[in-house]
Design an enzyme around this catalytic site. Structure first.
Site, PDB file in Angstrom:
ATOM      1  N   ASP A 128     -26.562 -25.604   2.775  1.00  0.00           N
ATOM      2  CA  ASP A 128     -27.434 -26.139   1.727  1.00  0.00           C
ATOM      3  C   ASP A 128     -27.275 -27.663   1.653  1.00  0.00           C
ATOM      4  O   ASP A 128     -26.175 -28.204   1.734  1.00  0.00           O
ATOM      5  CB  ASP A 128     -27.090 -25.505   0.375  1.00  0.00           C
ATOM      6  CG  ASP A 128     -28.186 -25.704  -0.652  1.00  0.00           C
ATOM      7  OD1 ASP A 128     -28.821 -24.710  -1.039  1.00  0.00           O
ATOM      8  OD2 ASP A 128     -28.415 -26.867  -1.062  1.00  0.00           O
ATOM      9  N   HIS A 140     -34.569 -16.503   0.353  1.00  0.00           N
ATOM     10  CA  HIS A 140     -33.268 -16.954   0.849  1.00  0.00           C
ATOM     11  C   HIS A 140     -32.153 -16.394  -0.014  1.00  0.00           C
ATOM     12  O   HIS A 140     -32.309 -16.197  -1.219  1.00  0.00           O
ATOM     13  CB  HIS A 140     -33.176 -18.491   0.893  1.00  0.00           C
ATOM     14  CG  HIS A 140     -33.567 -19.165  -0.379  1.00  0.00           C
ATOM     15  ND1 HIS A 140     -34.888 -19.376  -0.746  1.00  0.00           N
ATOM     16  CD2 HIS A 140     -32.815 -19.665  -1.396  1.00  0.00           C
ATOM     17  CE1 HIS A 140     -34.923 -19.989  -1.913  1.00  0.00           C
ATOM     18  NE2 HIS A 140     -33.674 -20.171  -2.337  1.00  0.00           N
TER      19      HIS A 140
HETATM   20  P1  5GP Z   1     -33.600 -22.093  -4.788  1.00  0.00           P
HETATM   21  O1  5GP Z   1     -33.451 -23.061  -5.921  1.00  0.00           O
HETATM   22  O2  5GP Z   1     -35.031 -21.961  -4.338  1.00  0.00           O
HETATM   23  O3  5GP Z   1     -32.939 -20.754  -5.032  1.00  0.00           O
HETATM   24  O4  5GP Z   1     -32.778 -22.709  -3.588  1.00  0.00           O
HETATM   25  C1  5GP Z   1     -33.295 -23.642  -2.719  1.00  0.00           C
HETATM   26  C2  5GP Z   1     -32.111 -24.345  -2.080  1.00  0.00           C
HETATM   27  O5  5GP Z   1     -32.569 -25.028  -0.940  1.00  0.00           O
HETATM   28  C3  5GP Z   1     -31.454 -25.386  -2.992  1.00  0.00           C
HETATM   29  O6  5GP Z   1     -30.084 -25.049  -3.185  1.00  0.00           O
HETATM   30  C4  5GP Z   1     -31.635 -26.698  -2.234  1.00  0.00           C
HETATM   31  O7  5GP Z   1     -30.517 -27.548  -2.325  1.00  0.00           O
HETATM   32  C5  5GP Z   1     -31.870 -26.225  -0.812  1.00  0.00           C
HETATM   33  N1  5GP Z   1     -32.738 -27.087  -0.011  1.00  0.00           N
HETATM   34  C6  5GP Z   1     -33.947 -27.593  -0.368  1.00  0.00           C
HETATM   35  N2  5GP Z   1     -34.482 -28.305   0.641  1.00  0.00           N
HETATM   36  C7  5GP Z   1     -33.587 -28.231   1.668  1.00  0.00           C
HETATM   37  C8  5GP Z   1     -33.570 -28.780   2.980  1.00  0.00           C
HETATM   38  O8  5GP Z   1     -34.500 -29.466   3.430  1.00  0.00           O
HETATM   39  N3  5GP Z   1     -32.488 -28.505   3.759  1.00  0.00           N
HETATM   40  C9  5GP Z   1     -31.429 -27.744   3.303  1.00  0.00           C
HETATM   41  N4  5GP Z   1     -30.426 -27.533   4.141  1.00  0.00           N
HETATM   42  N5  5GP Z   1     -31.423 -27.220   2.060  1.00  0.00           N
HETATM   43  C10 5GP Z   1     -32.476 -27.457   1.257  1.00  0.00           C
END
Ligand code: 5GP
Ligand code: ZN
Length: 112
Positions: free
Chosen positions: A30, A98
């Site tokens: 992440d 995810h």
């Molecule tokens: P959500 O909030 O949708 O459950 O989690 C999305 C996750 O994706 C977040 O923890 C955020 O830090 C991560 N994230 C967003 N954009 C990117 C990216 O471009 N690369 C990586 N490695 N992580 C990302």
């Protein structure tokens, strides 16, 4: 899906720190870690959220959890938390299914 950042990561069109890759699943660090170990495990196929899992594609859920378990063993984590945020109200910001694998610290319960 063309505009999806995680589809682009899965296709290696944008860089990420990949920790595991299988036929249908890829896992990477992440960008904004919330624990000493914070890995995202995603299907290569675009599925929006857990609400878009159906009988036709449900085998992916087990594959995501198996990959998470394998990574946790590799990292020798004593314990860990798996999180699927579903929809904006629950904190989902990237609308490509995810699983968060979080480890390396103690976690509170209830999560808040
Ligand atoms: P959500 O909030 O949708 O459950 O989690 C999305 C996750 O994706 C977040 O923890 C955020 O830090 C991560 N994230 C967003 N954009 C990117 C990216 O471009 N690369 C990586 N490695 N992580 C990302
Ligand atoms: Zn996608």
């Amino acid at each position: 899906m063309d505009s999806c950042i995680f589809c682009k990561i899965a296709k290696k069109e944008i860089p990420s720190e990949i920790v595991l890759e299988k036929d249908e699943v890829i896992a990477f660090k992440d960008l904004s870690p919330q624990a000493p170990f914070h890995i995202l495990i995603i299907p290569k196929l675009h599925i929006k959220s857990t609400q878009d899992i159906s009988d036709a594609n449900s085998s992916i859920a087990g594959k995501l959890i198996l990959a998470a378990s394998e990574i946790a063993k590799d990292l020798k984590l004593e314990g860990y938390r798996l999180v699927f945020n579903c929809n904006e109200i629950a904190g989902q910001t990237v609308f490509h299914l995810h699983c968060h694998l979080l480890g390396g610290r103690r976690f509170a319960w209830p999560p808040g």
